[in-house]
Scaffold this motif. Sequence first.
Motif, PDB file in Angstrom:
ATOM      1  N   PHE A  17       0.814  -1.213   0.000  1.00  0.00           N
ATOM      2  CA  PHE A  17       0.000   0.000   0.000  1.00  0.00           C
ATOM      3  C   PHE A  17       0.853   1.271   0.000  1.00  0.00           C
ATOM      4  O   PHE A  17       0.818   2.049  -0.948  1.00  0.00           O
ATOM      5  CB  PHE A  17      -0.962   0.028   1.189  1.00  0.00           C
ATOM      6  CG  PHE A  17      -1.783   1.288   1.233  1.00  0.00           C
ATOM      7  CD1 PHE A  17      -2.900   1.424   0.420  1.00  0.00           C
ATOM      8  CD2 PHE A  17      -1.431   2.355   2.046  1.00  0.00           C
ATOM      9  CE1 PHE A  17      -3.653   2.589   0.425  1.00  0.00           C
ATOM     10  CE2 PHE A  17      -2.170   3.534   2.056  1.00  0.00           C
ATOM     11  CZ  PHE A  17      -3.282   3.639   1.243  1.00  0.00           C
ATOM     12  N   SER A  18       1.633   1.480   1.065  1.00  0.00           N
ATOM     13  CA  SER A  18       2.342   2.761   1.216  1.00  0.00           C
ATOM     14  C   SER A  18       3.298   3.050   0.067  1.00  0.00           C
ATOM     15  O   SER A  18       3.277   4.133  -0.516  1.00  0.00           O
ATOM     16  CB  SER A  18       3.123   2.791   2.536  1.00  0.00           C
ATOM     17  OG  SER A  18       2.267   2.956   3.618  1.00  0.00           O
ATOM     18  N   LEU A  19       4.152   2.084  -0.229  1.00  0.00           N
ATOM     19  CA  LEU A  19       5.152   2.302  -1.275  1.00  0.00           C
ATOM     20  C   LEU A  19       4.471   2.545  -2.616  1.00  0.00           C
ATOM     21  O   LEU A  19       4.851   3.443  -3.372  1.00  0.00           O
ATOM     22  CB  LEU A  19       6.090   1.103  -1.361  1.00  0.00           C
ATOM     23  CG  LEU A  19       7.312   1.289  -2.257  1.00  0.00           C
ATOM     24  CD1 LEU A  19       8.262   2.305  -1.641  1.00  0.00           C
ATOM     25  CD2 LEU A  19       8.039  -0.035  -2.472  1.00  0.00           C
ATOM     26  N   GLY A  20       3.446   1.747  -2.922  1.00  0.00           N
ATOM     27  CA  GLY A  20       2.734   1.923  -4.182  1.00  0.00           C
ATOM     28  C   GLY A  20       2.010   3.249  -4.272  1.00  0.00           C
ATOM     29  O   GLY A  20       2.035   3.915  -5.312  1.00  0.00           O
ATOM     30  N   PHE A  21       1.357   3.650  -3.175  1.00  0.00           N
ATOM     31  CA  PHE A  21       0.627   4.917  -3.174  1.00  0.00           C
ATOM     32  C   PHE A  21       1.571   6.102  -3.342  1.00  0.00           C
ATOM     33  O   PHE A  21       1.345   6.981  -4.186  1.00  0.00           O
ATOM     34  CB  PHE A  21      -0.160   5.061  -1.872  1.00  0.00           C
ATOM     35  CG  PHE A  21      -0.757   6.434  -1.671  1.00  0.00           C
ATOM     36  CD1 PHE A  21      -1.908   6.810  -2.344  1.00  0.00           C
ATOM     37  CD2 PHE A  21      -0.145   7.354  -0.829  1.00  0.00           C
ATOM     38  CE1 PHE A  21      -2.449   8.079  -2.179  1.00  0.00           C
ATOM     39  CE2 PHE A  21      -0.676   8.618  -0.660  1.00  0.00           C
ATOM     40  CZ  PHE A  21      -1.837   8.980  -1.336  1.00  0.00           C
ATOM     41  N   LEU A  22       2.639   6.140  -2.545  1.00  0.00           N
ATOM     42  CA  LEU A  22       3.573   7.251  -2.624  1.00  0.00           C
ATOM     43  C   LEU A  22       4.255   7.305  -3.990  1.00  0.00           C
ATOM     44  O   LEU A  22       4.468   8.390  -4.542  1.00  0.00           O
ATOM     45  CB  LEU A  22       4.619   7.134  -1.516  1.00  0.00           C
ATOM     46  CG  LEU A  22       4.101   7.346  -0.092  1.00  0.00           C
ATOM     47  CD1 LEU A  22       5.176   6.976   0.923  1.00  0.00           C
ATOM     48  CD2 LEU A  22       3.641   8.783   0.119  1.00  0.00           C
TER      49      LEU A  22
END
Length: 396
Positions: A314-319
Amino acid sequence: MSSTNQAGRLTPELRTTGFYFTLFMANGAAVIALPLWLNAMGISPGEIGVINAVPMLLMLLVNIVVGRIADRAKDWRSVIVIGSLVAGVIPVGLFFVNEFWGILLVWTLAALPNSAVNPVVDAATMRMTRRRGTDYGTIRAWGTVGYMVINASTGFAIAAFGTAAFVPIFVALSLLRASTALGLPQFRSPEPQATLAESVPVAGKARELLKPWFVLPIFGFAMVFGTHFILNAFAALLWMEQGIPEWVIGPLVALGAFAEASMMFAWKHFSTRFSARHLILLAALVAAARWVAMAFSPPIWLLIPLQLTHAVTFSLGFLASVHFITNWTSEDIAAEAQSYFVVLQQSMSVVALIGFGWLVGLMGPHAYLVAALFALAGGGCVWLSLRMMAPKAQAA
């Protein structure tokens, strides 16, 4: 100390961080207590689903329009402040409604301006930190921290005071968010700033966002994003059916949120070493592996590292997606481009939720295998984009 000196110490980054800290608090309270409050008000499970779904569907129509208005304003701040004030005042109406149609109206009117503001905040903050040489990820991480704090404290409040505590908590947090919005800085540079080499194509008009190489990676991560809504909606139920104790489920959910915030704090170390699309591709592949593992009802000792992969899936993909959009668009369409990304996320989330809900009835936890294929298809979209257009450094 004079107010002038105090203002001098509050950098634009610090003022924006304060707003992010409150941005998701009301949502954090709603995730824990809204279903309980609605049930206590006599709202049926079907009606609860409608109350949650209607704002999401209407946002598909509203978000891009709001983003376009924000881009045409003198500064993105004005739209963020107005939206936050509206979203702060409307929830007061929850004190005066007690049946389905009234709650649906007030909840929808409160949710729309808040959700429409979120992509504008992301676009404005990313542009500001790029210009000033600071870190967007660290600022955004405090939004997740605020969300986690309210998740925990709302649970205790409901246990102590009952479901009647939800509306006062939600209204107070909405007003807190509105008040911190008043302290936001001006985000735009007073003079145009060149962010990419002239030889690298930059989208400056909305129609340029529809180029396949640009659409594919953000559509691909939207597919991955949608699979995380599946986790939110069904994981606890499937874990309980698997025999995971209730007292373990809460910490497992919190572990995912902790991993999310940790990655956001560490984002700068990744953003300078890898291209945004390669990071989105990594998120999709790890998500596919995560859902495959979830399909076979893993034990608690394996669920712990699986929840920690939330940092990547989630985090890495979103950012990386926000970073990619910023790399390839001009400030003229910054908010509209981020709003376009949010619309894709919401669309894929609706598709994933409806489809997975049906599949769970047929396949049980093995429905996660379909989620894995969904995430893998998203990774394929990113791979195709990389074949069509090289990453920014290579293109330059």
